[in-house]
Design a protein around this motif. Structure first.
Motif, PDB file in Angstrom:
ATOM      1  N   SER A 265      -2.097   7.985   6.599  1.00  0.00           N
ATOM      2  CA  SER A 265      -3.288   7.207   6.255  1.00  0.00           C
ATOM      3  C   SER A 265      -3.105   5.731   6.616  1.00  0.00           C
ATOM      4  CB  SER A 265      -3.638   7.355   4.775  1.00  0.00           C
ATOM      5  OG  SER A 265      -2.574   6.932   3.963  1.00  0.00           O
TER       6      SER A 265
ATOM      7  N   GLU B 234       0.826  -1.209   0.000  1.00  0.00           N
ATOM      8  CA  GLU B 234       0.000   0.000   0.000  1.00  0.00           C
ATOM      9  C   GLU B 234       0.862   1.261   0.000  1.00  0.00           C
ATOM     10  OE1 GLU B 234      -3.781  -0.312   2.406  1.00  0.00           O
ATOM     11  OE2 GLU B 234      -2.631  -2.014   3.179  1.00  0.00           O
TER      12      GLU B 234
ATOM     13  N   LYS C  18      -3.574   5.444  10.413  1.00  0.00           N
ATOM     14  CA  LYS C  18      -4.987   5.461  10.805  1.00  0.00           C
ATOM     15  C   LYS C  18      -5.684   4.164  10.425  1.00  0.00           C
ATOM     16  CE  LYS C  18      -5.622  10.439  10.684  1.00  0.00           C
ATOM     17  NZ  LYS C  18      -6.229  11.577   9.998  1.00  0.00           N
ATOM     18  N   LYS C  19      -5.409   3.661   9.232  1.00  0.00           N
ATOM     19  CA  LYS C  19      -6.064   2.458   8.737  1.00  0.00           C
ATOM     20  C   LYS C  19      -5.771   1.248   9.632  1.00  0.00           C
ATOM     21  CE  LYS C  19      -6.466  -0.555   4.710  1.00  0.00           C
ATOM     22  NZ  LYS C  19      -6.122  -0.751   3.303  1.00  0.00           N
ATOM     23  N   TYR C  20      -4.509   1.098  10.019  1.00  0.00           N
ATOM     24  CA  TYR C  20      -4.117  -0.082  10.799  1.00  0.00           C
ATOM     25  C   TYR C  20      -3.993   0.198  12.299  1.00  0.00           C
ATOM     26  CZ  TYR C  20      -3.332  -2.211   6.298  1.00  0.00           C
ATOM     27  OH  TYR C  20      -3.506  -2.707   5.025  1.00  0.00           O
TER      28      TYR C  20
END
Length: 140
Positions: free
Chosen positions: A12, A3, A15-17
């Motif tokens: 990002s 990613e 925040k996602k993980y």
């Protein structure tokens, strides 16, 4: 890592993980330096010989390198490892690099397996089961 390579930013991904941004940055840096093996969790602590430790410190000194550059050259994942070796070497010399890892034992402290264990009292059901098992063993 995929990613990140696709263009997602550290924030990002963080925040996602739900991970600290510095963790993401460290993983990306390790991945770029040492490949996928560097970010897989090791099941045991890597041990380095005294000779290697001294070689690493001398190489760093002779070439005037930073810890990160030295770690990359010797493929040592954690650059703080080299910083710790350097501190120990400055404080204790070569002998400090060869001392055992971990907390030193207190006087009279033995391995747990060598400690005498007090036999505990069996409950009535445990005693009955023990007798039954002994009878079965005699039968066999």
């Amino acid at each position: 890592m995929i990613e990140k390579e696709k263009g997602l930013g550290y924030r990002s991904l963080s925040k996602k993980y739900k991970l600290n941004i510095s963790t993401i940055k460290n993983w990306c840096r390790d991945y770029q330096s040492f490949g996928i093996e560097s970010i897989r969790r090791s099941m045991r602590k890597t041990e380095y010989s005294d000779k290697l430790k001294l070689s690493v410190l001398r190489f760093r000194q002779e070439h005037g390198l930073f810890y990160r550059e030295t770690a990359k050259h010797f493929q040592i994942k954690n650059l703080a490892t080299i910083a710790n070796w350097n501190r120990i070497y400055c404080e204790e010399g070569i002998a400090g690099l060869s001392r055992a890892l971990g907390r030193p034992k207190k006087d009279g402290e033995n391995d747990m397996s060598k400690r005498p264990q007090k036999p505990r009292q069996l409950t009535k059901s445990e005693w009955e089961e023990l007798q039954e098992l002994r009878e079965r063993n005699e039968y066999l």
